[in-house]
Every structure is written in structure tokens, then in C-alpha cells.
Design a protein around this motif. Sequence first.
Motif, PDB file in Angstrom:
ATOM      1  N   GLY A 115      48.453  43.014  46.147  1.00 18.90           N
ATOM      2  CA  GLY A 115      49.936  42.430  45.624  1.00 18.90           C
ATOM      3  C   GLY A 115      50.757  43.374  45.176  1.00 18.90           C
ATOM      4  O   GLY A 115      51.178  44.290  46.391  1.00 18.90           O
ATOM      5  N   SER A 173      44.340  39.198  43.412  1.00 20.97           N
ATOM      6  CA  SER A 173      45.034  38.758  43.910  1.00 20.97           C
ATOM      7  C   SER A 173      46.853  39.163  43.670  1.00 20.97           C
ATOM      8  O   SER A 173      45.834  38.971  41.961  1.00 20.97           O
ATOM      9  CB  SER A 173      45.669  38.001  45.085  1.00 20.97           C
ATOM     10  OG  SER A 173      45.213  36.516  44.541  1.00 20.97           O
ATOM     11  N   GLY A 174      46.744  38.998  43.352  1.00 20.23           N
ATOM     12  CA  GLY A 174      48.598  38.937  42.240  1.00 20.23           C
ATOM     13  C   GLY A 174      49.095  40.433  41.584  1.00 20.23           C
ATOM     14  O   GLY A 174      49.910  40.244  40.174  1.00 20.23           O
ATOM     15  N   THR A 214      47.318  36.079  49.284  1.00 15.04           N
ATOM     16  CA  THR A 214      48.716  36.803  48.869  1.00 15.04           C
ATOM     17  C   THR A 214      50.465  35.788  50.050  1.00 15.04           C
ATOM     18  O   THR A 214      50.428  34.696  49.751  1.00 15.04           O
ATOM     19  CB  THR A 214      48.898  37.998  48.668  1.00 15.04           C
ATOM     20  OG1 THR A 214      49.363  38.552  50.206  1.00 15.04           O
ATOM     21  CG2 THR A 214      48.654  38.743  47.685  1.00 15.04           C
ATOM     22  N   ASP A 229      43.772  33.135  41.885  1.00 15.69           N
ATOM     23  CA  ASP A 229      43.593  34.121  42.325  1.00 15.69           C
ATOM     24  C   ASP A 229      42.922  35.314  42.261  1.00 15.69           C
ATOM     25  O   ASP A 229      42.924  36.744  41.459  1.00 15.69           O
ATOM     26  CB  ASP A 229      44.990  34.699  40.961  1.00 15.69           C
ATOM     27  CG  ASP A 229      44.939  33.961  40.109  1.00 15.69           C
ATOM     28  OD1 ASP A 229      43.681  33.992  39.792  1.00 15.69           O
ATOM     29  OD2 ASP A 229      45.660  34.666  39.385  1.00 15.69           O
ATOM     30  N   LYS A 259      48.942  34.774  39.837  1.00 16.29           N
ATOM     31  CA  LYS A 259      50.155  34.446  40.743  1.00 16.29           C
ATOM     32  C   LYS A 259      50.585  33.052  39.881  1.00 16.29           C
ATOM     33  O   LYS A 259      50.404  32.439  39.229  1.00 16.29           O
ATOM     34  CB  LYS A 259      49.642  33.717  41.907  1.00 16.29           C
ATOM     35  CG  LYS A 259      48.585  34.538  42.578  1.00 16.29           C
ATOM     36  CD  LYS A 259      47.976  33.357  44.167  1.00 16.29           C
ATOM     37  CE  LYS A 259      46.343  34.432  44.410  1.00 16.29           C
ATOM     38  NZ  LYS A 259      46.745  33.595  45.354  1.00 16.29           N
ATOM     39  N   SER A 260      51.985  33.713  39.463  1.00 13.73           N
ATOM     40  CA  SER A 260      53.342  32.788  39.294  1.00 13.73           C
ATOM     41  C   SER A 260      53.205  31.206  39.624  1.00 13.73           C
ATOM     42  O   SER A 260      53.369  30.397  39.071  1.00 13.73           O
ATOM     43  CB  SER A 260      54.573  33.174  39.729  1.00 13.73           C
ATOM     44  OG  SER A 260      54.652  32.944  41.052  1.00 13.73           O
ATOM     45  N   THR A 261      52.124  31.291  40.841  1.00 16.98           N
ATOM     46  CA  THR A 261      52.117  29.404  41.261  1.00 16.98           C
ATOM     47  C   THR A 261      50.957  28.980  41.050  1.00 16.98           C
ATOM     48  O   THR A 261      50.778  27.192  41.309  1.00 16.98           O
ATOM     49  CB  THR A 261      51.801  29.426  43.037  1.00 16.98           C
ATOM     50  OG1 THR A 261      50.537  30.268  43.529  1.00 16.98           O
ATOM     51  CG2 THR A 261      53.142  30.414  44.017  1.00 16.98           C
TER      52      THR A 261
END
Length: 385
Positions: free
Chosen positions: A110, A71-72, A148, A25, A19-21
Amino acid sequence: MSVTAAQGFEAAGVAVGLKSTGKPDVAVVVNRGPLRTAAAVFTSNRAKANPILWSQRAVQDGVAEAIVLNSGGANCFTGAFGFQTTHQTAERAAELLGVSAGDILVCSTGLIGTGDEAFRAKVLAGVERGIAGLSADGGEAASLAIMTTDSRPKRAVQSRDGWTVGGMAKGAGMLAPGLATMLVVITTDAVVDAAQADAALRHAAKYSFDRLDSDGCMSTNDQVTLMASGASGVAPGPDEFRAALTAVCQSLAEQLQQDAEGASHDITIDVEHAATEDDAVEVGRSVARNNLFKAAVFGGDPNWGRVLAAIGTTTAVFDPYDVDVWMNGVRVCTAGRPDRPRDEVDLSPRATRVLIDLRSGNARATILTNDLTHDYVHENSAYSS
């Protein structure tokens, strides 16, 4: 604690950059036994992601040592490379746990159609870090790692005399029967065999996740997994176990409904006096998937004509000119004619209830859905950007 509320389970949730956050994940849930009973239900979409193809085979013997979820990235339509990634995920987890790769289930969620060496490396790193960080109170972290577009985690627990069922779920859109764009892991320390677990899970899913129809869209990655450790030493009766499991699934389904992308109304559609349960489900689902009705609810318009128009498209047994419709407790239509004035209906509360009386029998069903909003369209117009 969700999946670690039951005895015999450890879990973890870690961040490896999928995840870019920078949020967690990868999640790992491990069954420490003494039983390793497992059952699962999967999306009925013919287009299935690589983890679904793997897990469908792995769970056939009714045994699972652990489940790995990321996720991601959906790892769907990623070719042979994607399936190899899923295989390597199971192999890495099995190696670290000292078990067979065929007893490791895998889930992903994702964006479809993405996956490269960097994705694979991150997932495998997540497996290593997750297993290294397993703990008996890791359920909360695991529930965060599978999110997500969710705005909040979904967790549920039911405790009985000496045994427990706990679960976690993710999902916020593409919620439609068979199952939804969701991943669900449920654990129990009850003593149940594979046949009992499978039968109970299928019943629970039928009356919870399969009755959730947020937007009529079905995902490629849906999986609901049940794992039983038997650590409590208590063997509940089939009916008692099924009731507790169904309660957990229904709670998670309602939480998924309440977190649907952009929704401003949670709509419960009760269909009563249908000729059969299948008729009741079909009628309820026709309304749940009617964009004109859903847009009307968003606008605060109790447009009951759209309800009748929707149910008229079904094959259910009923007389469309002998149907009653209630909206938030006000009977707006009776026997196919107007009843109370529309301005008596208050659609300002988030919770919205529609009751449809078909006057054709004694069967009933409830379908959960949401309204159609500007925010839903906006969020899904740029999902991959």
C-alpha cells in the motif's frame, strides 16, 4: 483455489477497513504440515519495509507456520512504531495458532509512510478474524485481500503425479527486477527440504519475476514466499519440482504484466544470439525501460530506431551495425539498416513481440514489459490522494 490447491494449507481473506472500498484487506495462509518448510526472496531495494526486515530474519531457519498479509498500507518508513506493528502482528498470529512468533512471516502493501494506532488495530483485528475464518477453500478470498490497484486477482496452479504447486500474487505497477511491487505466496504439498525449496525458488524467480520490468521502478515491500507442507507424501526430484514451481511463477509474472496500471500493450522482448545470458538480459531490459520506445508502442509507431538507441547504451557485446530487429513478426531492421516498411507492422493487438538478434553468440533471454500510456501517468499522478 491458488494457495489452498495444495494439501495441508488453509487460508482466509477478511475486510477490516484498511481499504476505503470495504473490500478484503487482510489475508492469512497457514501450513498445517506435516512439514513447515519455507523459503523466500525479497526486494533488493536498500529501502525495505518493516515486514521485509521481519520476514528476512524469520525465514532464515527455513521454517514458517503461516504468513499474514495486509493491503491498504505498506508499513514502510513508519519508524519504530511500524516495526512494533509487524512484531505484534506475528505475535498475535502465533498466539492464536499456538506456535512461535519467529515462524510467522508478514507482508504489507500500500502507501508508504502511513501508519498509526488505527492501522495497527485493524491489522491485528484482521489477524484474529482471518485465523478464525481459515478454511481449505479460502485461497480465493486470500488472493482478493492482497490486491491494491490490481483490477483482478492473480492465481496459478500446477499439478503433477500426486502433488501440487499453487500460488497467488498481487501487483499492477512499479514492476521491476528485484522483484516488483508485488507480494507472492506459493504453496506445495510436495516433500521438499529447506535447501531444495530455496534453490528452486531462486531459480524460478530469476526466470519469471526478475524478468518482469514494467516501468523500471522497484518497490520497498516485494516478497515471494514458498511454503511446503509435505502433505502429499510425494518427494519429487529437484528438476521436476523446479519445473513445476517455475511454471507457476511464470504464469503469475505474465498475469502481473497483463494487469499493469494503464497499459494497453503487453510487450515481450526476446533477445537472441547474445554473447552471454547476462548480455541478453541487459539488452532486453534497456528496451523495457526506454520511455521513448514504450510511448511509440502506445501510439502504434513501430519506431525500431528507438530499440537500437536503447541497446546502444548497454555494455553488452555486439556490433550495433550488425543487429536485426523484428516487431510483431516483421523484420524492420537488418544489419543496422532498414528492412521491411514500417507500415507492415500491426501494433493494434495488445500482445506485442519484439525480437532482437545480436548475432554475437548463443545465449538468449526474454523480458516482459508494457507500453507507456496516458492512463499510467494519470493513475500514478494521484496515487496518494
